[in-house]
Scaffold this active site. Structure first.
Site, PDB file in Angstrom:
ATOM      1  N   CYS A 289       0.812  -1.226   0.000  1.00  0.00           N
ATOM      2  CA  CYS A 289       0.000   0.000   0.000  1.00  0.00           C
ATOM      3  C   CYS A 289       0.841   1.269   0.000  1.00  0.00           C
ATOM      4  O   CYS A 289       0.629   2.176  -0.818  1.00  0.00           O
ATOM      5  CB  CYS A 289      -0.983  -0.019   1.169  1.00  0.00           C
ATOM      6  N   HIS A 343      -2.999   1.061   6.774  1.00  0.00           N
ATOM      7  CA  HIS A 343      -3.225   1.037   5.322  1.00  0.00           C
ATOM      8  C   HIS A 343      -3.332   2.471   4.809  1.00  0.00           C
ATOM      9  O   HIS A 343      -3.710   3.389   5.547  1.00  0.00           O
ATOM     10  CB  HIS A 343      -4.509   0.272   5.014  1.00  0.00           C
ATOM     11  N   HIS A 355      -5.920   1.842  -4.407  1.00  0.00           N
ATOM     12  CA  HIS A 355      -4.936   1.384  -3.424  1.00  0.00           C
ATOM     13  C   HIS A 355      -4.439  -0.002  -3.780  1.00  0.00           C
ATOM     14  O   HIS A 355      -5.079  -0.739  -4.531  1.00  0.00           O
ATOM     15  CB  HIS A 355      -5.552   1.378  -2.015  1.00  0.00           C
TER      16      HIS A 355
END
Length: 391
Positions: A289, A343, A355
């Site tokens: 991420c 995240h 993402h």
């Protein structure tokens, strides 16, 4: 015959003279001094110094100084004959494979000072039970590392251990990404990778390495890249599921003078949809991420670290109600992180983000943080905060 009789006496005299000279020559002694000197001039020296064995002088009254090896003493003998304190110090030095020679447990409330004397400035005061990394010891003082500060504390108030278990506290990762290994050495298997500014729980210490736990992993990390702390900071989201409220994070570091609008950043990010998720990845062959957001922003001239939590320290805070396309959105799920952000993605408008997902699809994808068929209400429930990077 007449001529022979005339020369015979001369021949006989010559023969007698030769015999006499030979007898004299063989009966004279040889000059051994000159012979030895002559031979020495042609002697080849032995250049194999490591093969030469010195012999002690039995007539010498000299007593070897402490730690000195005599001519007949082997290295093993020399080691055995060292004073106990020297052997103890040598053993302690060999016990660490990092700059952290021991772990220290504060025995009573004690001041951490800038220099090794009681008149020096106090950096902070540590309470009993606090864990510190010991870097050096001299004249009754320990040089230690605690919470990113290097200072000195009196050895009278610290218990030093080269091996320990059941440690208390946490430690902050101080390098971009740090391997957690299965054993306390660089040759052991990598258990997982932990990024900068993440906090790991301390469990033990061995050979300059801390035994730690992070998420559902347990292993060893080099003491060179960990800052012990008493507790990890609290990270609280000020945004609720309805989207009201604003982030409490202040304006942070600049990511540099980049180019392109937020829309440009979002469009470029969307071009990587379908690229597989790879833990630690930061290239089009595979992203995690924060590696994804770092790569996208770098394309436009912005510099971000690898790691969701450290990326929260850049740009300016944005409330959930005032998001702009291209902003970074952060999430926190306690199942995946002990603190900070677990995240990060890039806002593309309409309550959606692009993402690198480790969830369904396991790739770069578009998801909704207001709820969708694939993720339900997940991203809405774990939303943490947002940061504006691009002007």
């Amino acid at each position: 015959m007449k001529h022979l009789r005339k020369i015979l006496p001369a021949v006989l005299l010559a023969a007698v003279t030769v015999v006499a000279m030979c007898i004299i020559a063989f009966s004279s002694p040889i000059n051994t001094t000159e012979l030895d000197t002559s031979l020495a001039a042609y002697t080849v020296p032995n250049t194999d110094a490591q093969d030469l064995i010195p012999v002690a002088d039995p007539t010498s009254d000299k007593t070897p100084a402490d730690g000195e090896t005599t001519a007949l003493e082997t290295p093993a003998d020399a080691e055995e004959n060292k004073p106990e304190e020297e052997k103890k110090q040598a053993e302690e030095q060999k016990s660490s494979s990092t700059s952290v020679i021991a772990v220290g447990i504060v025995d009573d409330d004690v001041n951490l000072r800038k220099k090794a004397n009681t008149q020096s400035d106090i950096l902070t005061t540590l309470s009993s039970g606090t864990t510190v990394s010991i870097l050096d010891e001299k004249d009754g003082w320990y040089q230690v590392n605690y919470s990113g500060q290097k200072g000195y504390m009196s050895a009278d108030y610290v218990v030093s251990k080269t091996s320990a278990s059941d440690l208390k506290g946490y430690a902050k990762v101080t390098t971009d990404a740090l391997n957690m290994r299965s054993a306390p050495d660089t040759g052991s298997d990598v258990v997982t990778l932990v990024y900068q500014d993440a906090y790991v729980k301390l469990k033990g210490f061995d050979n300059g390495w801390y035994k730690v736990s992070y998420d559902d992993h347990t292993g060893y990390m080099s003491g060179d890249f960990l800052d012990p702390v008493a507790k990890k900071p609290e990270v609280t989201s000020t945004s609720n599921s309805s989207g009201s409220g604003s982030s409490s994070l202040p304006s942070g570091q600049s990511a540099g003078e980049g180019t392109g609008t937020g829309a440009d950043i979002a469009d470029f990010a969307l071009s990587f949809c379908g690229v597989p998720y790879v833990y630690g990845g930061a290239s089009p062959s595979g992203f995690d991420c924060s590696g994804f957001t770092m790569y996208v922003y770098k394309h436009f001239g912005y510099s971000l670290p690898h790691g969701a939590t450290p990326q929260m320290n850049y740009g300016s805070a944005v409330s959930r109600d005032n998001l702009s396309v291209g902003d970074l959105i952060f999430f926190f799920d306690s199942d995946f992180a002990d603190s900070g952000a677990s995240h990060v993605g890039i806002y593309i408008g309409g309550g959606k983000l692009v993402h690198a997902s480790s969830g369904p699809g396991y790739c770069v994808k578009v998801s909704s943080f207001k709820g969708d068929s694939s993720t339900g209400n997940y991203y809405n429930s774990v939303y943490l905060t947002a940061r504006h990077i691009a002007d």
